[in-house]
Enzyme design. Structure first.
Site, PDB file in Angstrom:
ATOM      1  CG  HIS A 195       0.161 -13.477  -5.826  1.00 33.39           C
ATOM      2  ND1 HIS A 195       1.571 -13.454  -5.366  1.00 33.39           N
ATOM      3  CD2 HIS A 195      -0.541 -13.334  -4.829  1.00 33.39           C
ATOM      4  CE1 HIS A 195       1.575 -13.657  -4.010  1.00 33.39           C
ATOM      5  NE2 HIS A 195       0.143 -13.405  -3.527  1.00 33.39           N
TER       6      HIS A 195
ATOM      7  CG  MET B 292      -0.299   0.031   2.611  1.00 33.53           C
ATOM      8  SD  MET B 292      -1.314  -0.209   4.059  1.00 33.53           S
ATOM      9  CE  MET B 292      -0.220  -0.103   5.323  1.00 33.53           C
TER      10      MET B 292
END
Length: 485
Positions: free
Chosen positions: A408, A386
């Site tokens: 991923h 984030m």
């Protein structure tokens, strides 16, 4: 991590662990990573990927992607393809959060048009897309309705007004994997899942408003094909899966497989977390059908979240969602096992491809891609931390070396426990806001676990996938607003 000199260096980004490394290995293991990334991986990665290489029916190699780290059974970032007839299916090769995946949504807005509304957007998204452990969504269903939903997938959402027809074309498996059978799921799984449609959950799940800056476009032609063309274009990316439902499906069948694996099928594994059954056995087929229900539930979950995102942006910016350009780019899974046709030693073969913390990355022309992406190759969505940023990649034709699989996300470099000791959630939130990233979180401890320093460098991971020829960089996105589970 064991000394790299023990491995056979195939290229700058491929490291092979030979079949004689461990008794029982049926194939070699391969780690896709730069020398720096592979040297920083925890020892559990090698232990687990070589354990995977012992499973019945495995073809070519047991694989681990550049974001690989220790997981349950398989390493996270693990890929293994099993022969359909002789191979096994293992929940440890799929994960407990079945079809945990990523969805990317466009807007026709620039950051300058959105920044004054950022707090309002994030606050409303936090209110309308519940996050955290045990959160419940606004879609009210009976148990029978939920059982129907997990067979129908995202098509159920469109029929019930939670999306646009075009969303299905832009979702892996068109939002519904065939063969899901609700008779194979337990009542406990239903109890855990039927109230969770439209929720993020906890852990590393998030909903993020991001900006695609011009200098972060790596391939202008592919970016345009995927809908990126404006300077400082705002996009929305989110990451979640099948919640408690998928977790219970995996838990149920792990117990089944542990009972029958050796006594009924004579299968011995080096780690009980690799409990498995022959794919074509009754138990294997039941799990396959139940796992597909969890895949469909996750597609529904993300589709309903997209519906809520469109509502929020429309409410705040006082425009119709279509006028705001809120079109989906793609929805892609990274915790599945699916039957696919791949070429093995020059021969087409039907394989069950386990991807656990790894993303499907089909190249141009691949069967199963929608017409809009047949020329470009599949959009691949890679979530970073984030604090740092995320990526849009594209599948490439050379991806067959990994059964058209790629990374991923960043991949953890630090345990959650250690991150909670090193960081404080509230302090982290304040620091991020000073740097232009507005965050709402369901818990301070959960936010601390997700600090950027707890993850690998996303740029290094993505560059490694490109250098290895398994995916191609298209664009990098910078976070500006975040809802954290």
């Amino acid at each position: 991590m064991p000394i790299i000199s023990q491995f056979k260096r195939i290229s700058d980004t491929i490291w092979e662990i030979p079949q004689d490394y461990k008794e029982g290995m049926r194939v070699p293991a391969r780690i896709y990573a730069t020398e720096k990334l592979v040297s920083e991986m925890d020892e559990g990665v090698v232990e687990q990927v070589t354990n995977v290489a012992t499973l019945p029916g495995i073809q070519k190699y047991a694989l681990c992607m550049p974001d690989g780290h220790w997981g349950y059974g398989f390493p996270i970032g693990g890929v293994a393809a099993m022969d359909e007839r002789s191979g096994v299916i293992s929940p440890g090769g799929i994960g407990f959060d079945v079809n945990c995946g990523m969805r990317l949504v466009l807007t026709n807005l620039t950051y300058d048009e959105v920044k004054e509304h950022m707090k309002d957007l994030v606050d409303r998204l936090f209110a309308r897309v519940p996050a955290g452990v045990g959160s419940s969504g606004f879609v009210k269903l009976s148990h029978d309705e939920f059982r129907n939903l997990v067979e129908k997938g995202a098509r159920w959402c469109i029929k019930n007004g939670y999306g646009w027809e075009e969303d299905l074309e832009r979702t892996e498996e068109f939002g519904q994997i065939s063969g899901a059978d609700a008779s194979t799921i337990s009542q406990k799984a239903v109890d855990r899942g039927y109230k969770q449609i439209g929720t993020l959950g906890s852990g590393n799940h998030y909903l993020e408003i991001q900006v695609a800056r011009r200098e972060n476009i790596f391939d202008a032609e592919l970016a345009e094909a995927f809908g990126l063309g404006m300077p400082d274009q705002v996009v929305i990316m989110f990451h979640c899966g099948s919640r408690g439902f998928g977790h219970q499906v995996a838990t149920d069948y792990l117990q089944v497989f542990l009972k029958v694996m050796q006594t009924k099928y004579g299968i011995k594994v080096l780690d009980r977390e690799l409990a498995c059954a022959p794919l074509l056995s009754p138990e294997g087929q039941d799990y396959f059908a139940a796992m597909k229900c969890a895949i469909n539930m996750a597609f529904v979950n993300r589709q309903v979240i997209l519906h809520r995102i469109r509502e929020v942006f429309s409410d705040v910016l006082r425009k119709d969602p279509a006028d705001l350009g809120l079109h989906q780019v793609y929805d892609v899974a990274h915790n599945t096992a699916k039957l696919e046709t791949h070429t093995i030693d020059g021969r087409q073969q039907r394989l069950l491809v386990h991807r656990k913390g790894a993303t499907r990355a089909f190249g141009p022309g691949a069967e199963g891609l929608p017409a809009i992406y047949r020329k470009s190759g599949q959009p691949v969505i890679i979530g970073g931390s984030m604090e740092t940023g995320s990526y849009l990649l594209a599948g490439v034709g050379s991806g067959d070396q990994t059964f058209f699989s790629t990374a991923h996300g960043s991949g953890r470099s630090m345990s959650r426990h250690k991150a909670r000791k090193m960081f404080h959630g509230k302090t982290l939130q304040q620091d991020m806001e000073r740097r232009g990233i507005y965050v709402r979180t369901a818990s301070w401890s959960g936010l601390a676990e997700e600090a950027g320093a707890a993850y690998k460098n996303i740029d290094e991971v993505v560059e490694a996938t490109e250098a290895a020829g398994i995916s191609k960089r298209v664009a990098r996105f910078i976070p500006v607003g975040n809802v954290k589970g």
